[in-house]
Design a protein around this motif. Structure first.
Motif, short mmCIF file in Angstrom:
data_model
loop_
_atom_site.label_atom_id
_atom_site.label_comp_id
_atom_site.label_asym_id
_atom_site.label_seq_id
_atom_site.Cartn_x
_atom_site.Cartn_y
_atom_site.Cartn_z
N GLY A 51 -1.36 -15.32 0.76
CA GLY A 51 -0.62 -14.78 -0.19
C GLY A 51 0.77 -14.25 0.48
N ASN A 71 -4.64 -15.14 -4.22
CA ASN A 71 -3.54 -14.45 -3.75
C ASN A 71 -2.36 -15.51 -3.40
N SER A 84 -5.57 -7.40 -5.26
CA SER A 84 -4.79 -8.77 -5.29
C SER A 84 -5.72 -10.05 -5.36
N THR A 85 -7.15 -9.86 -5.06
CA THR A 85 -8.03 -10.94 -4.84
C THR A 85 -8.73 -11.05 -6.34
N ASP A 113 -0.05 -5.31 2.55
CA ASP A 113 -1.35 -6.21 2.80
C ASP A 113 -2.26 -5.22 4.04
N PRO A 165 -5.74 -13.17 1.72
CA PRO A 165 -4.56 -12.27 1.67
C PRO A 165 -3.47 -12.92 2.59
#
Ligand code: MRU
Length: 346
Positions: free
Chosen positions: A51, A93, A271-272, A131, A48
């Motif tokens: 990202g 990400n 998002s992963t 996040d 994350p």
């Protein structure tokens, strides 16, 4: 509490994770190329956080472009984005954040170039805020799986340092502690980059969370002695069937957990997920320099002339994963259905 990454004025500031725990220093970046170098060089790491850094890097790249119209702006920016996207291959990400930034630009092509640049900067800042929120959501869902008195094993660093804040696997632990539960963490040291020894041990200790360091080859011993009740790890990419790419050594932990009937949990934001991939076999595995295996702190530990290998991630097959904790809820097998359902809640 420290900040892993922040974007202030025209600067992306990162806590230098290559120096922790001995030095707590920050580095300021002003170009997309520098941010790409920081991701490659592990100043910032963890899916994350990579990202978030990529989104901020894309904004710095946008700021640097001189263009009169959208098409010439976008074509230059896309070239920069393609290069940034190659910094590290496994954590999805990175591509996720670049794609999201590109979509925001496309959706706002009617804006003037200065307006578009400021829209992109605020999107990068939003990704950072979201996040942290996602980690807290994950923590709230995940802590329900951890009872007070648990001794929890984690591998690598899936904490505040690997995200914009709070963490994924360590977010679950933080949330459990915040709910008043008594938790002890075993941190695998995580050879060769030592994310467990250097980063997980550091950030849990900073938060006064009970943590004990072990080497990677000790976790089977502690499981066999009934000293570990659950394992919680993060992920760099999760395929549609629930196969999980995470730090090298994770697979070994999952096999040992299955052998000892210990639940093995994976915590990761939506998002992963990479639902375009049917299984973990399709996930690209980063091969890093063998020098990181053959040296410790710059000092050679193996004989000259002996080669070394360094796959940085491995794949844990879905049948070893008890549950996947996301920011939209907890997925249980069969993952092909449960992950799709959670992803549709976006
Ligand atoms: O090589 P790294 O340090 O980037 O690897 C990090 C991991 O494998 C983490 O477990 C994963 O990214 C999840 S972080 C919340």
């Amino acid at each position: 509490m420290f900040k892993t990454i922040e974007y202030v004025d025209d600067t992306v500031r990162m806590l230098d994770q290559t120096k922790l725990p001995l030095e707590k220093t920050y580095i300021d970046y002003k170009t997309i190329e520098e941010v790409g170098g920081a991701i490659k060089g592990m100043v910032i790491r963890g899916a994350p956080a990579i990202g978030v850094a990529a989104a901020m890097g894309m904004s710095l790249g946008a700021e640097s472009i001189q263009a009169e119209d959208f098409d010439s702006f976008f074509s230059k920016w896309e070239v920069m984005g393609n290069k940034l996207g190659q910094a590290r291959p496994t954590a999805v990400n990175l591509a996720w954040a670049i794609t999201r930034m590109k979509k925001v630009a496309q959706d706002n092509k009617n804006l003037s170039i200065p307006e578009l640049k400021s829209r992109l900067k605020s999107e990068a800042q939003t990704i950072c805020v979201q996040d942290i929120e996602a980690c807290k959501e994950m923590g709230n869902f995940g802590q329900t799986l951890i009872s007070s008195g648990s001794r929890v094993l984690t591998h690598c660093n899936a904490g505040a340092l690997a995200t914009a804040g709070f963490g994924t696997a360590l977010g679950v632990i933080r949330a459990a502690v915040n709910h008043g539960k008594d938790i002890k963490v075993f941190a695998n040291e995580t050879r060769p980059f030592l994310q467990g020894a250097r980063l997980t041990a550091w950030e849990l200790n900073e938060d006064n969370i009970n943590v004990e360091l072990i080497t990677d080859n000790m976790c089977g011993f502690f499981m066999s002695k009934n000293e570990i009740d659950a394992a919680v790890v993060g992920a760099d990419r999760i395929a549609g069937n629930g196969d999980v790419a995470n730090k090298i050594g994770t697979y070994m932990v999952a096999v040992m957990a299955a052998r000892h009937k210990i639940p093995f949990y994976v915590a990761a934001p939506i998002s992963t997920l990479d639902l375009t991939l049917a299984s973990g076999e399709e996930i690209p595995i980063e091969e890093r320099s063998s020098d990181e295996v053959a040296h410790i702190n710059g000092k050679r530990i193996s004989p000259e002339g002996v080669t070394a290998r360094h796959p940085a991630f491995d794949i844990t097959p879905n049948d070893l994963v008890t549950a996947i904790i996301t920011d939209k809820g907890i997925a249980y097998p069969p993952y092909t259905e449960s992950l799709k359902e959670l992803a549709s809640k976006l």
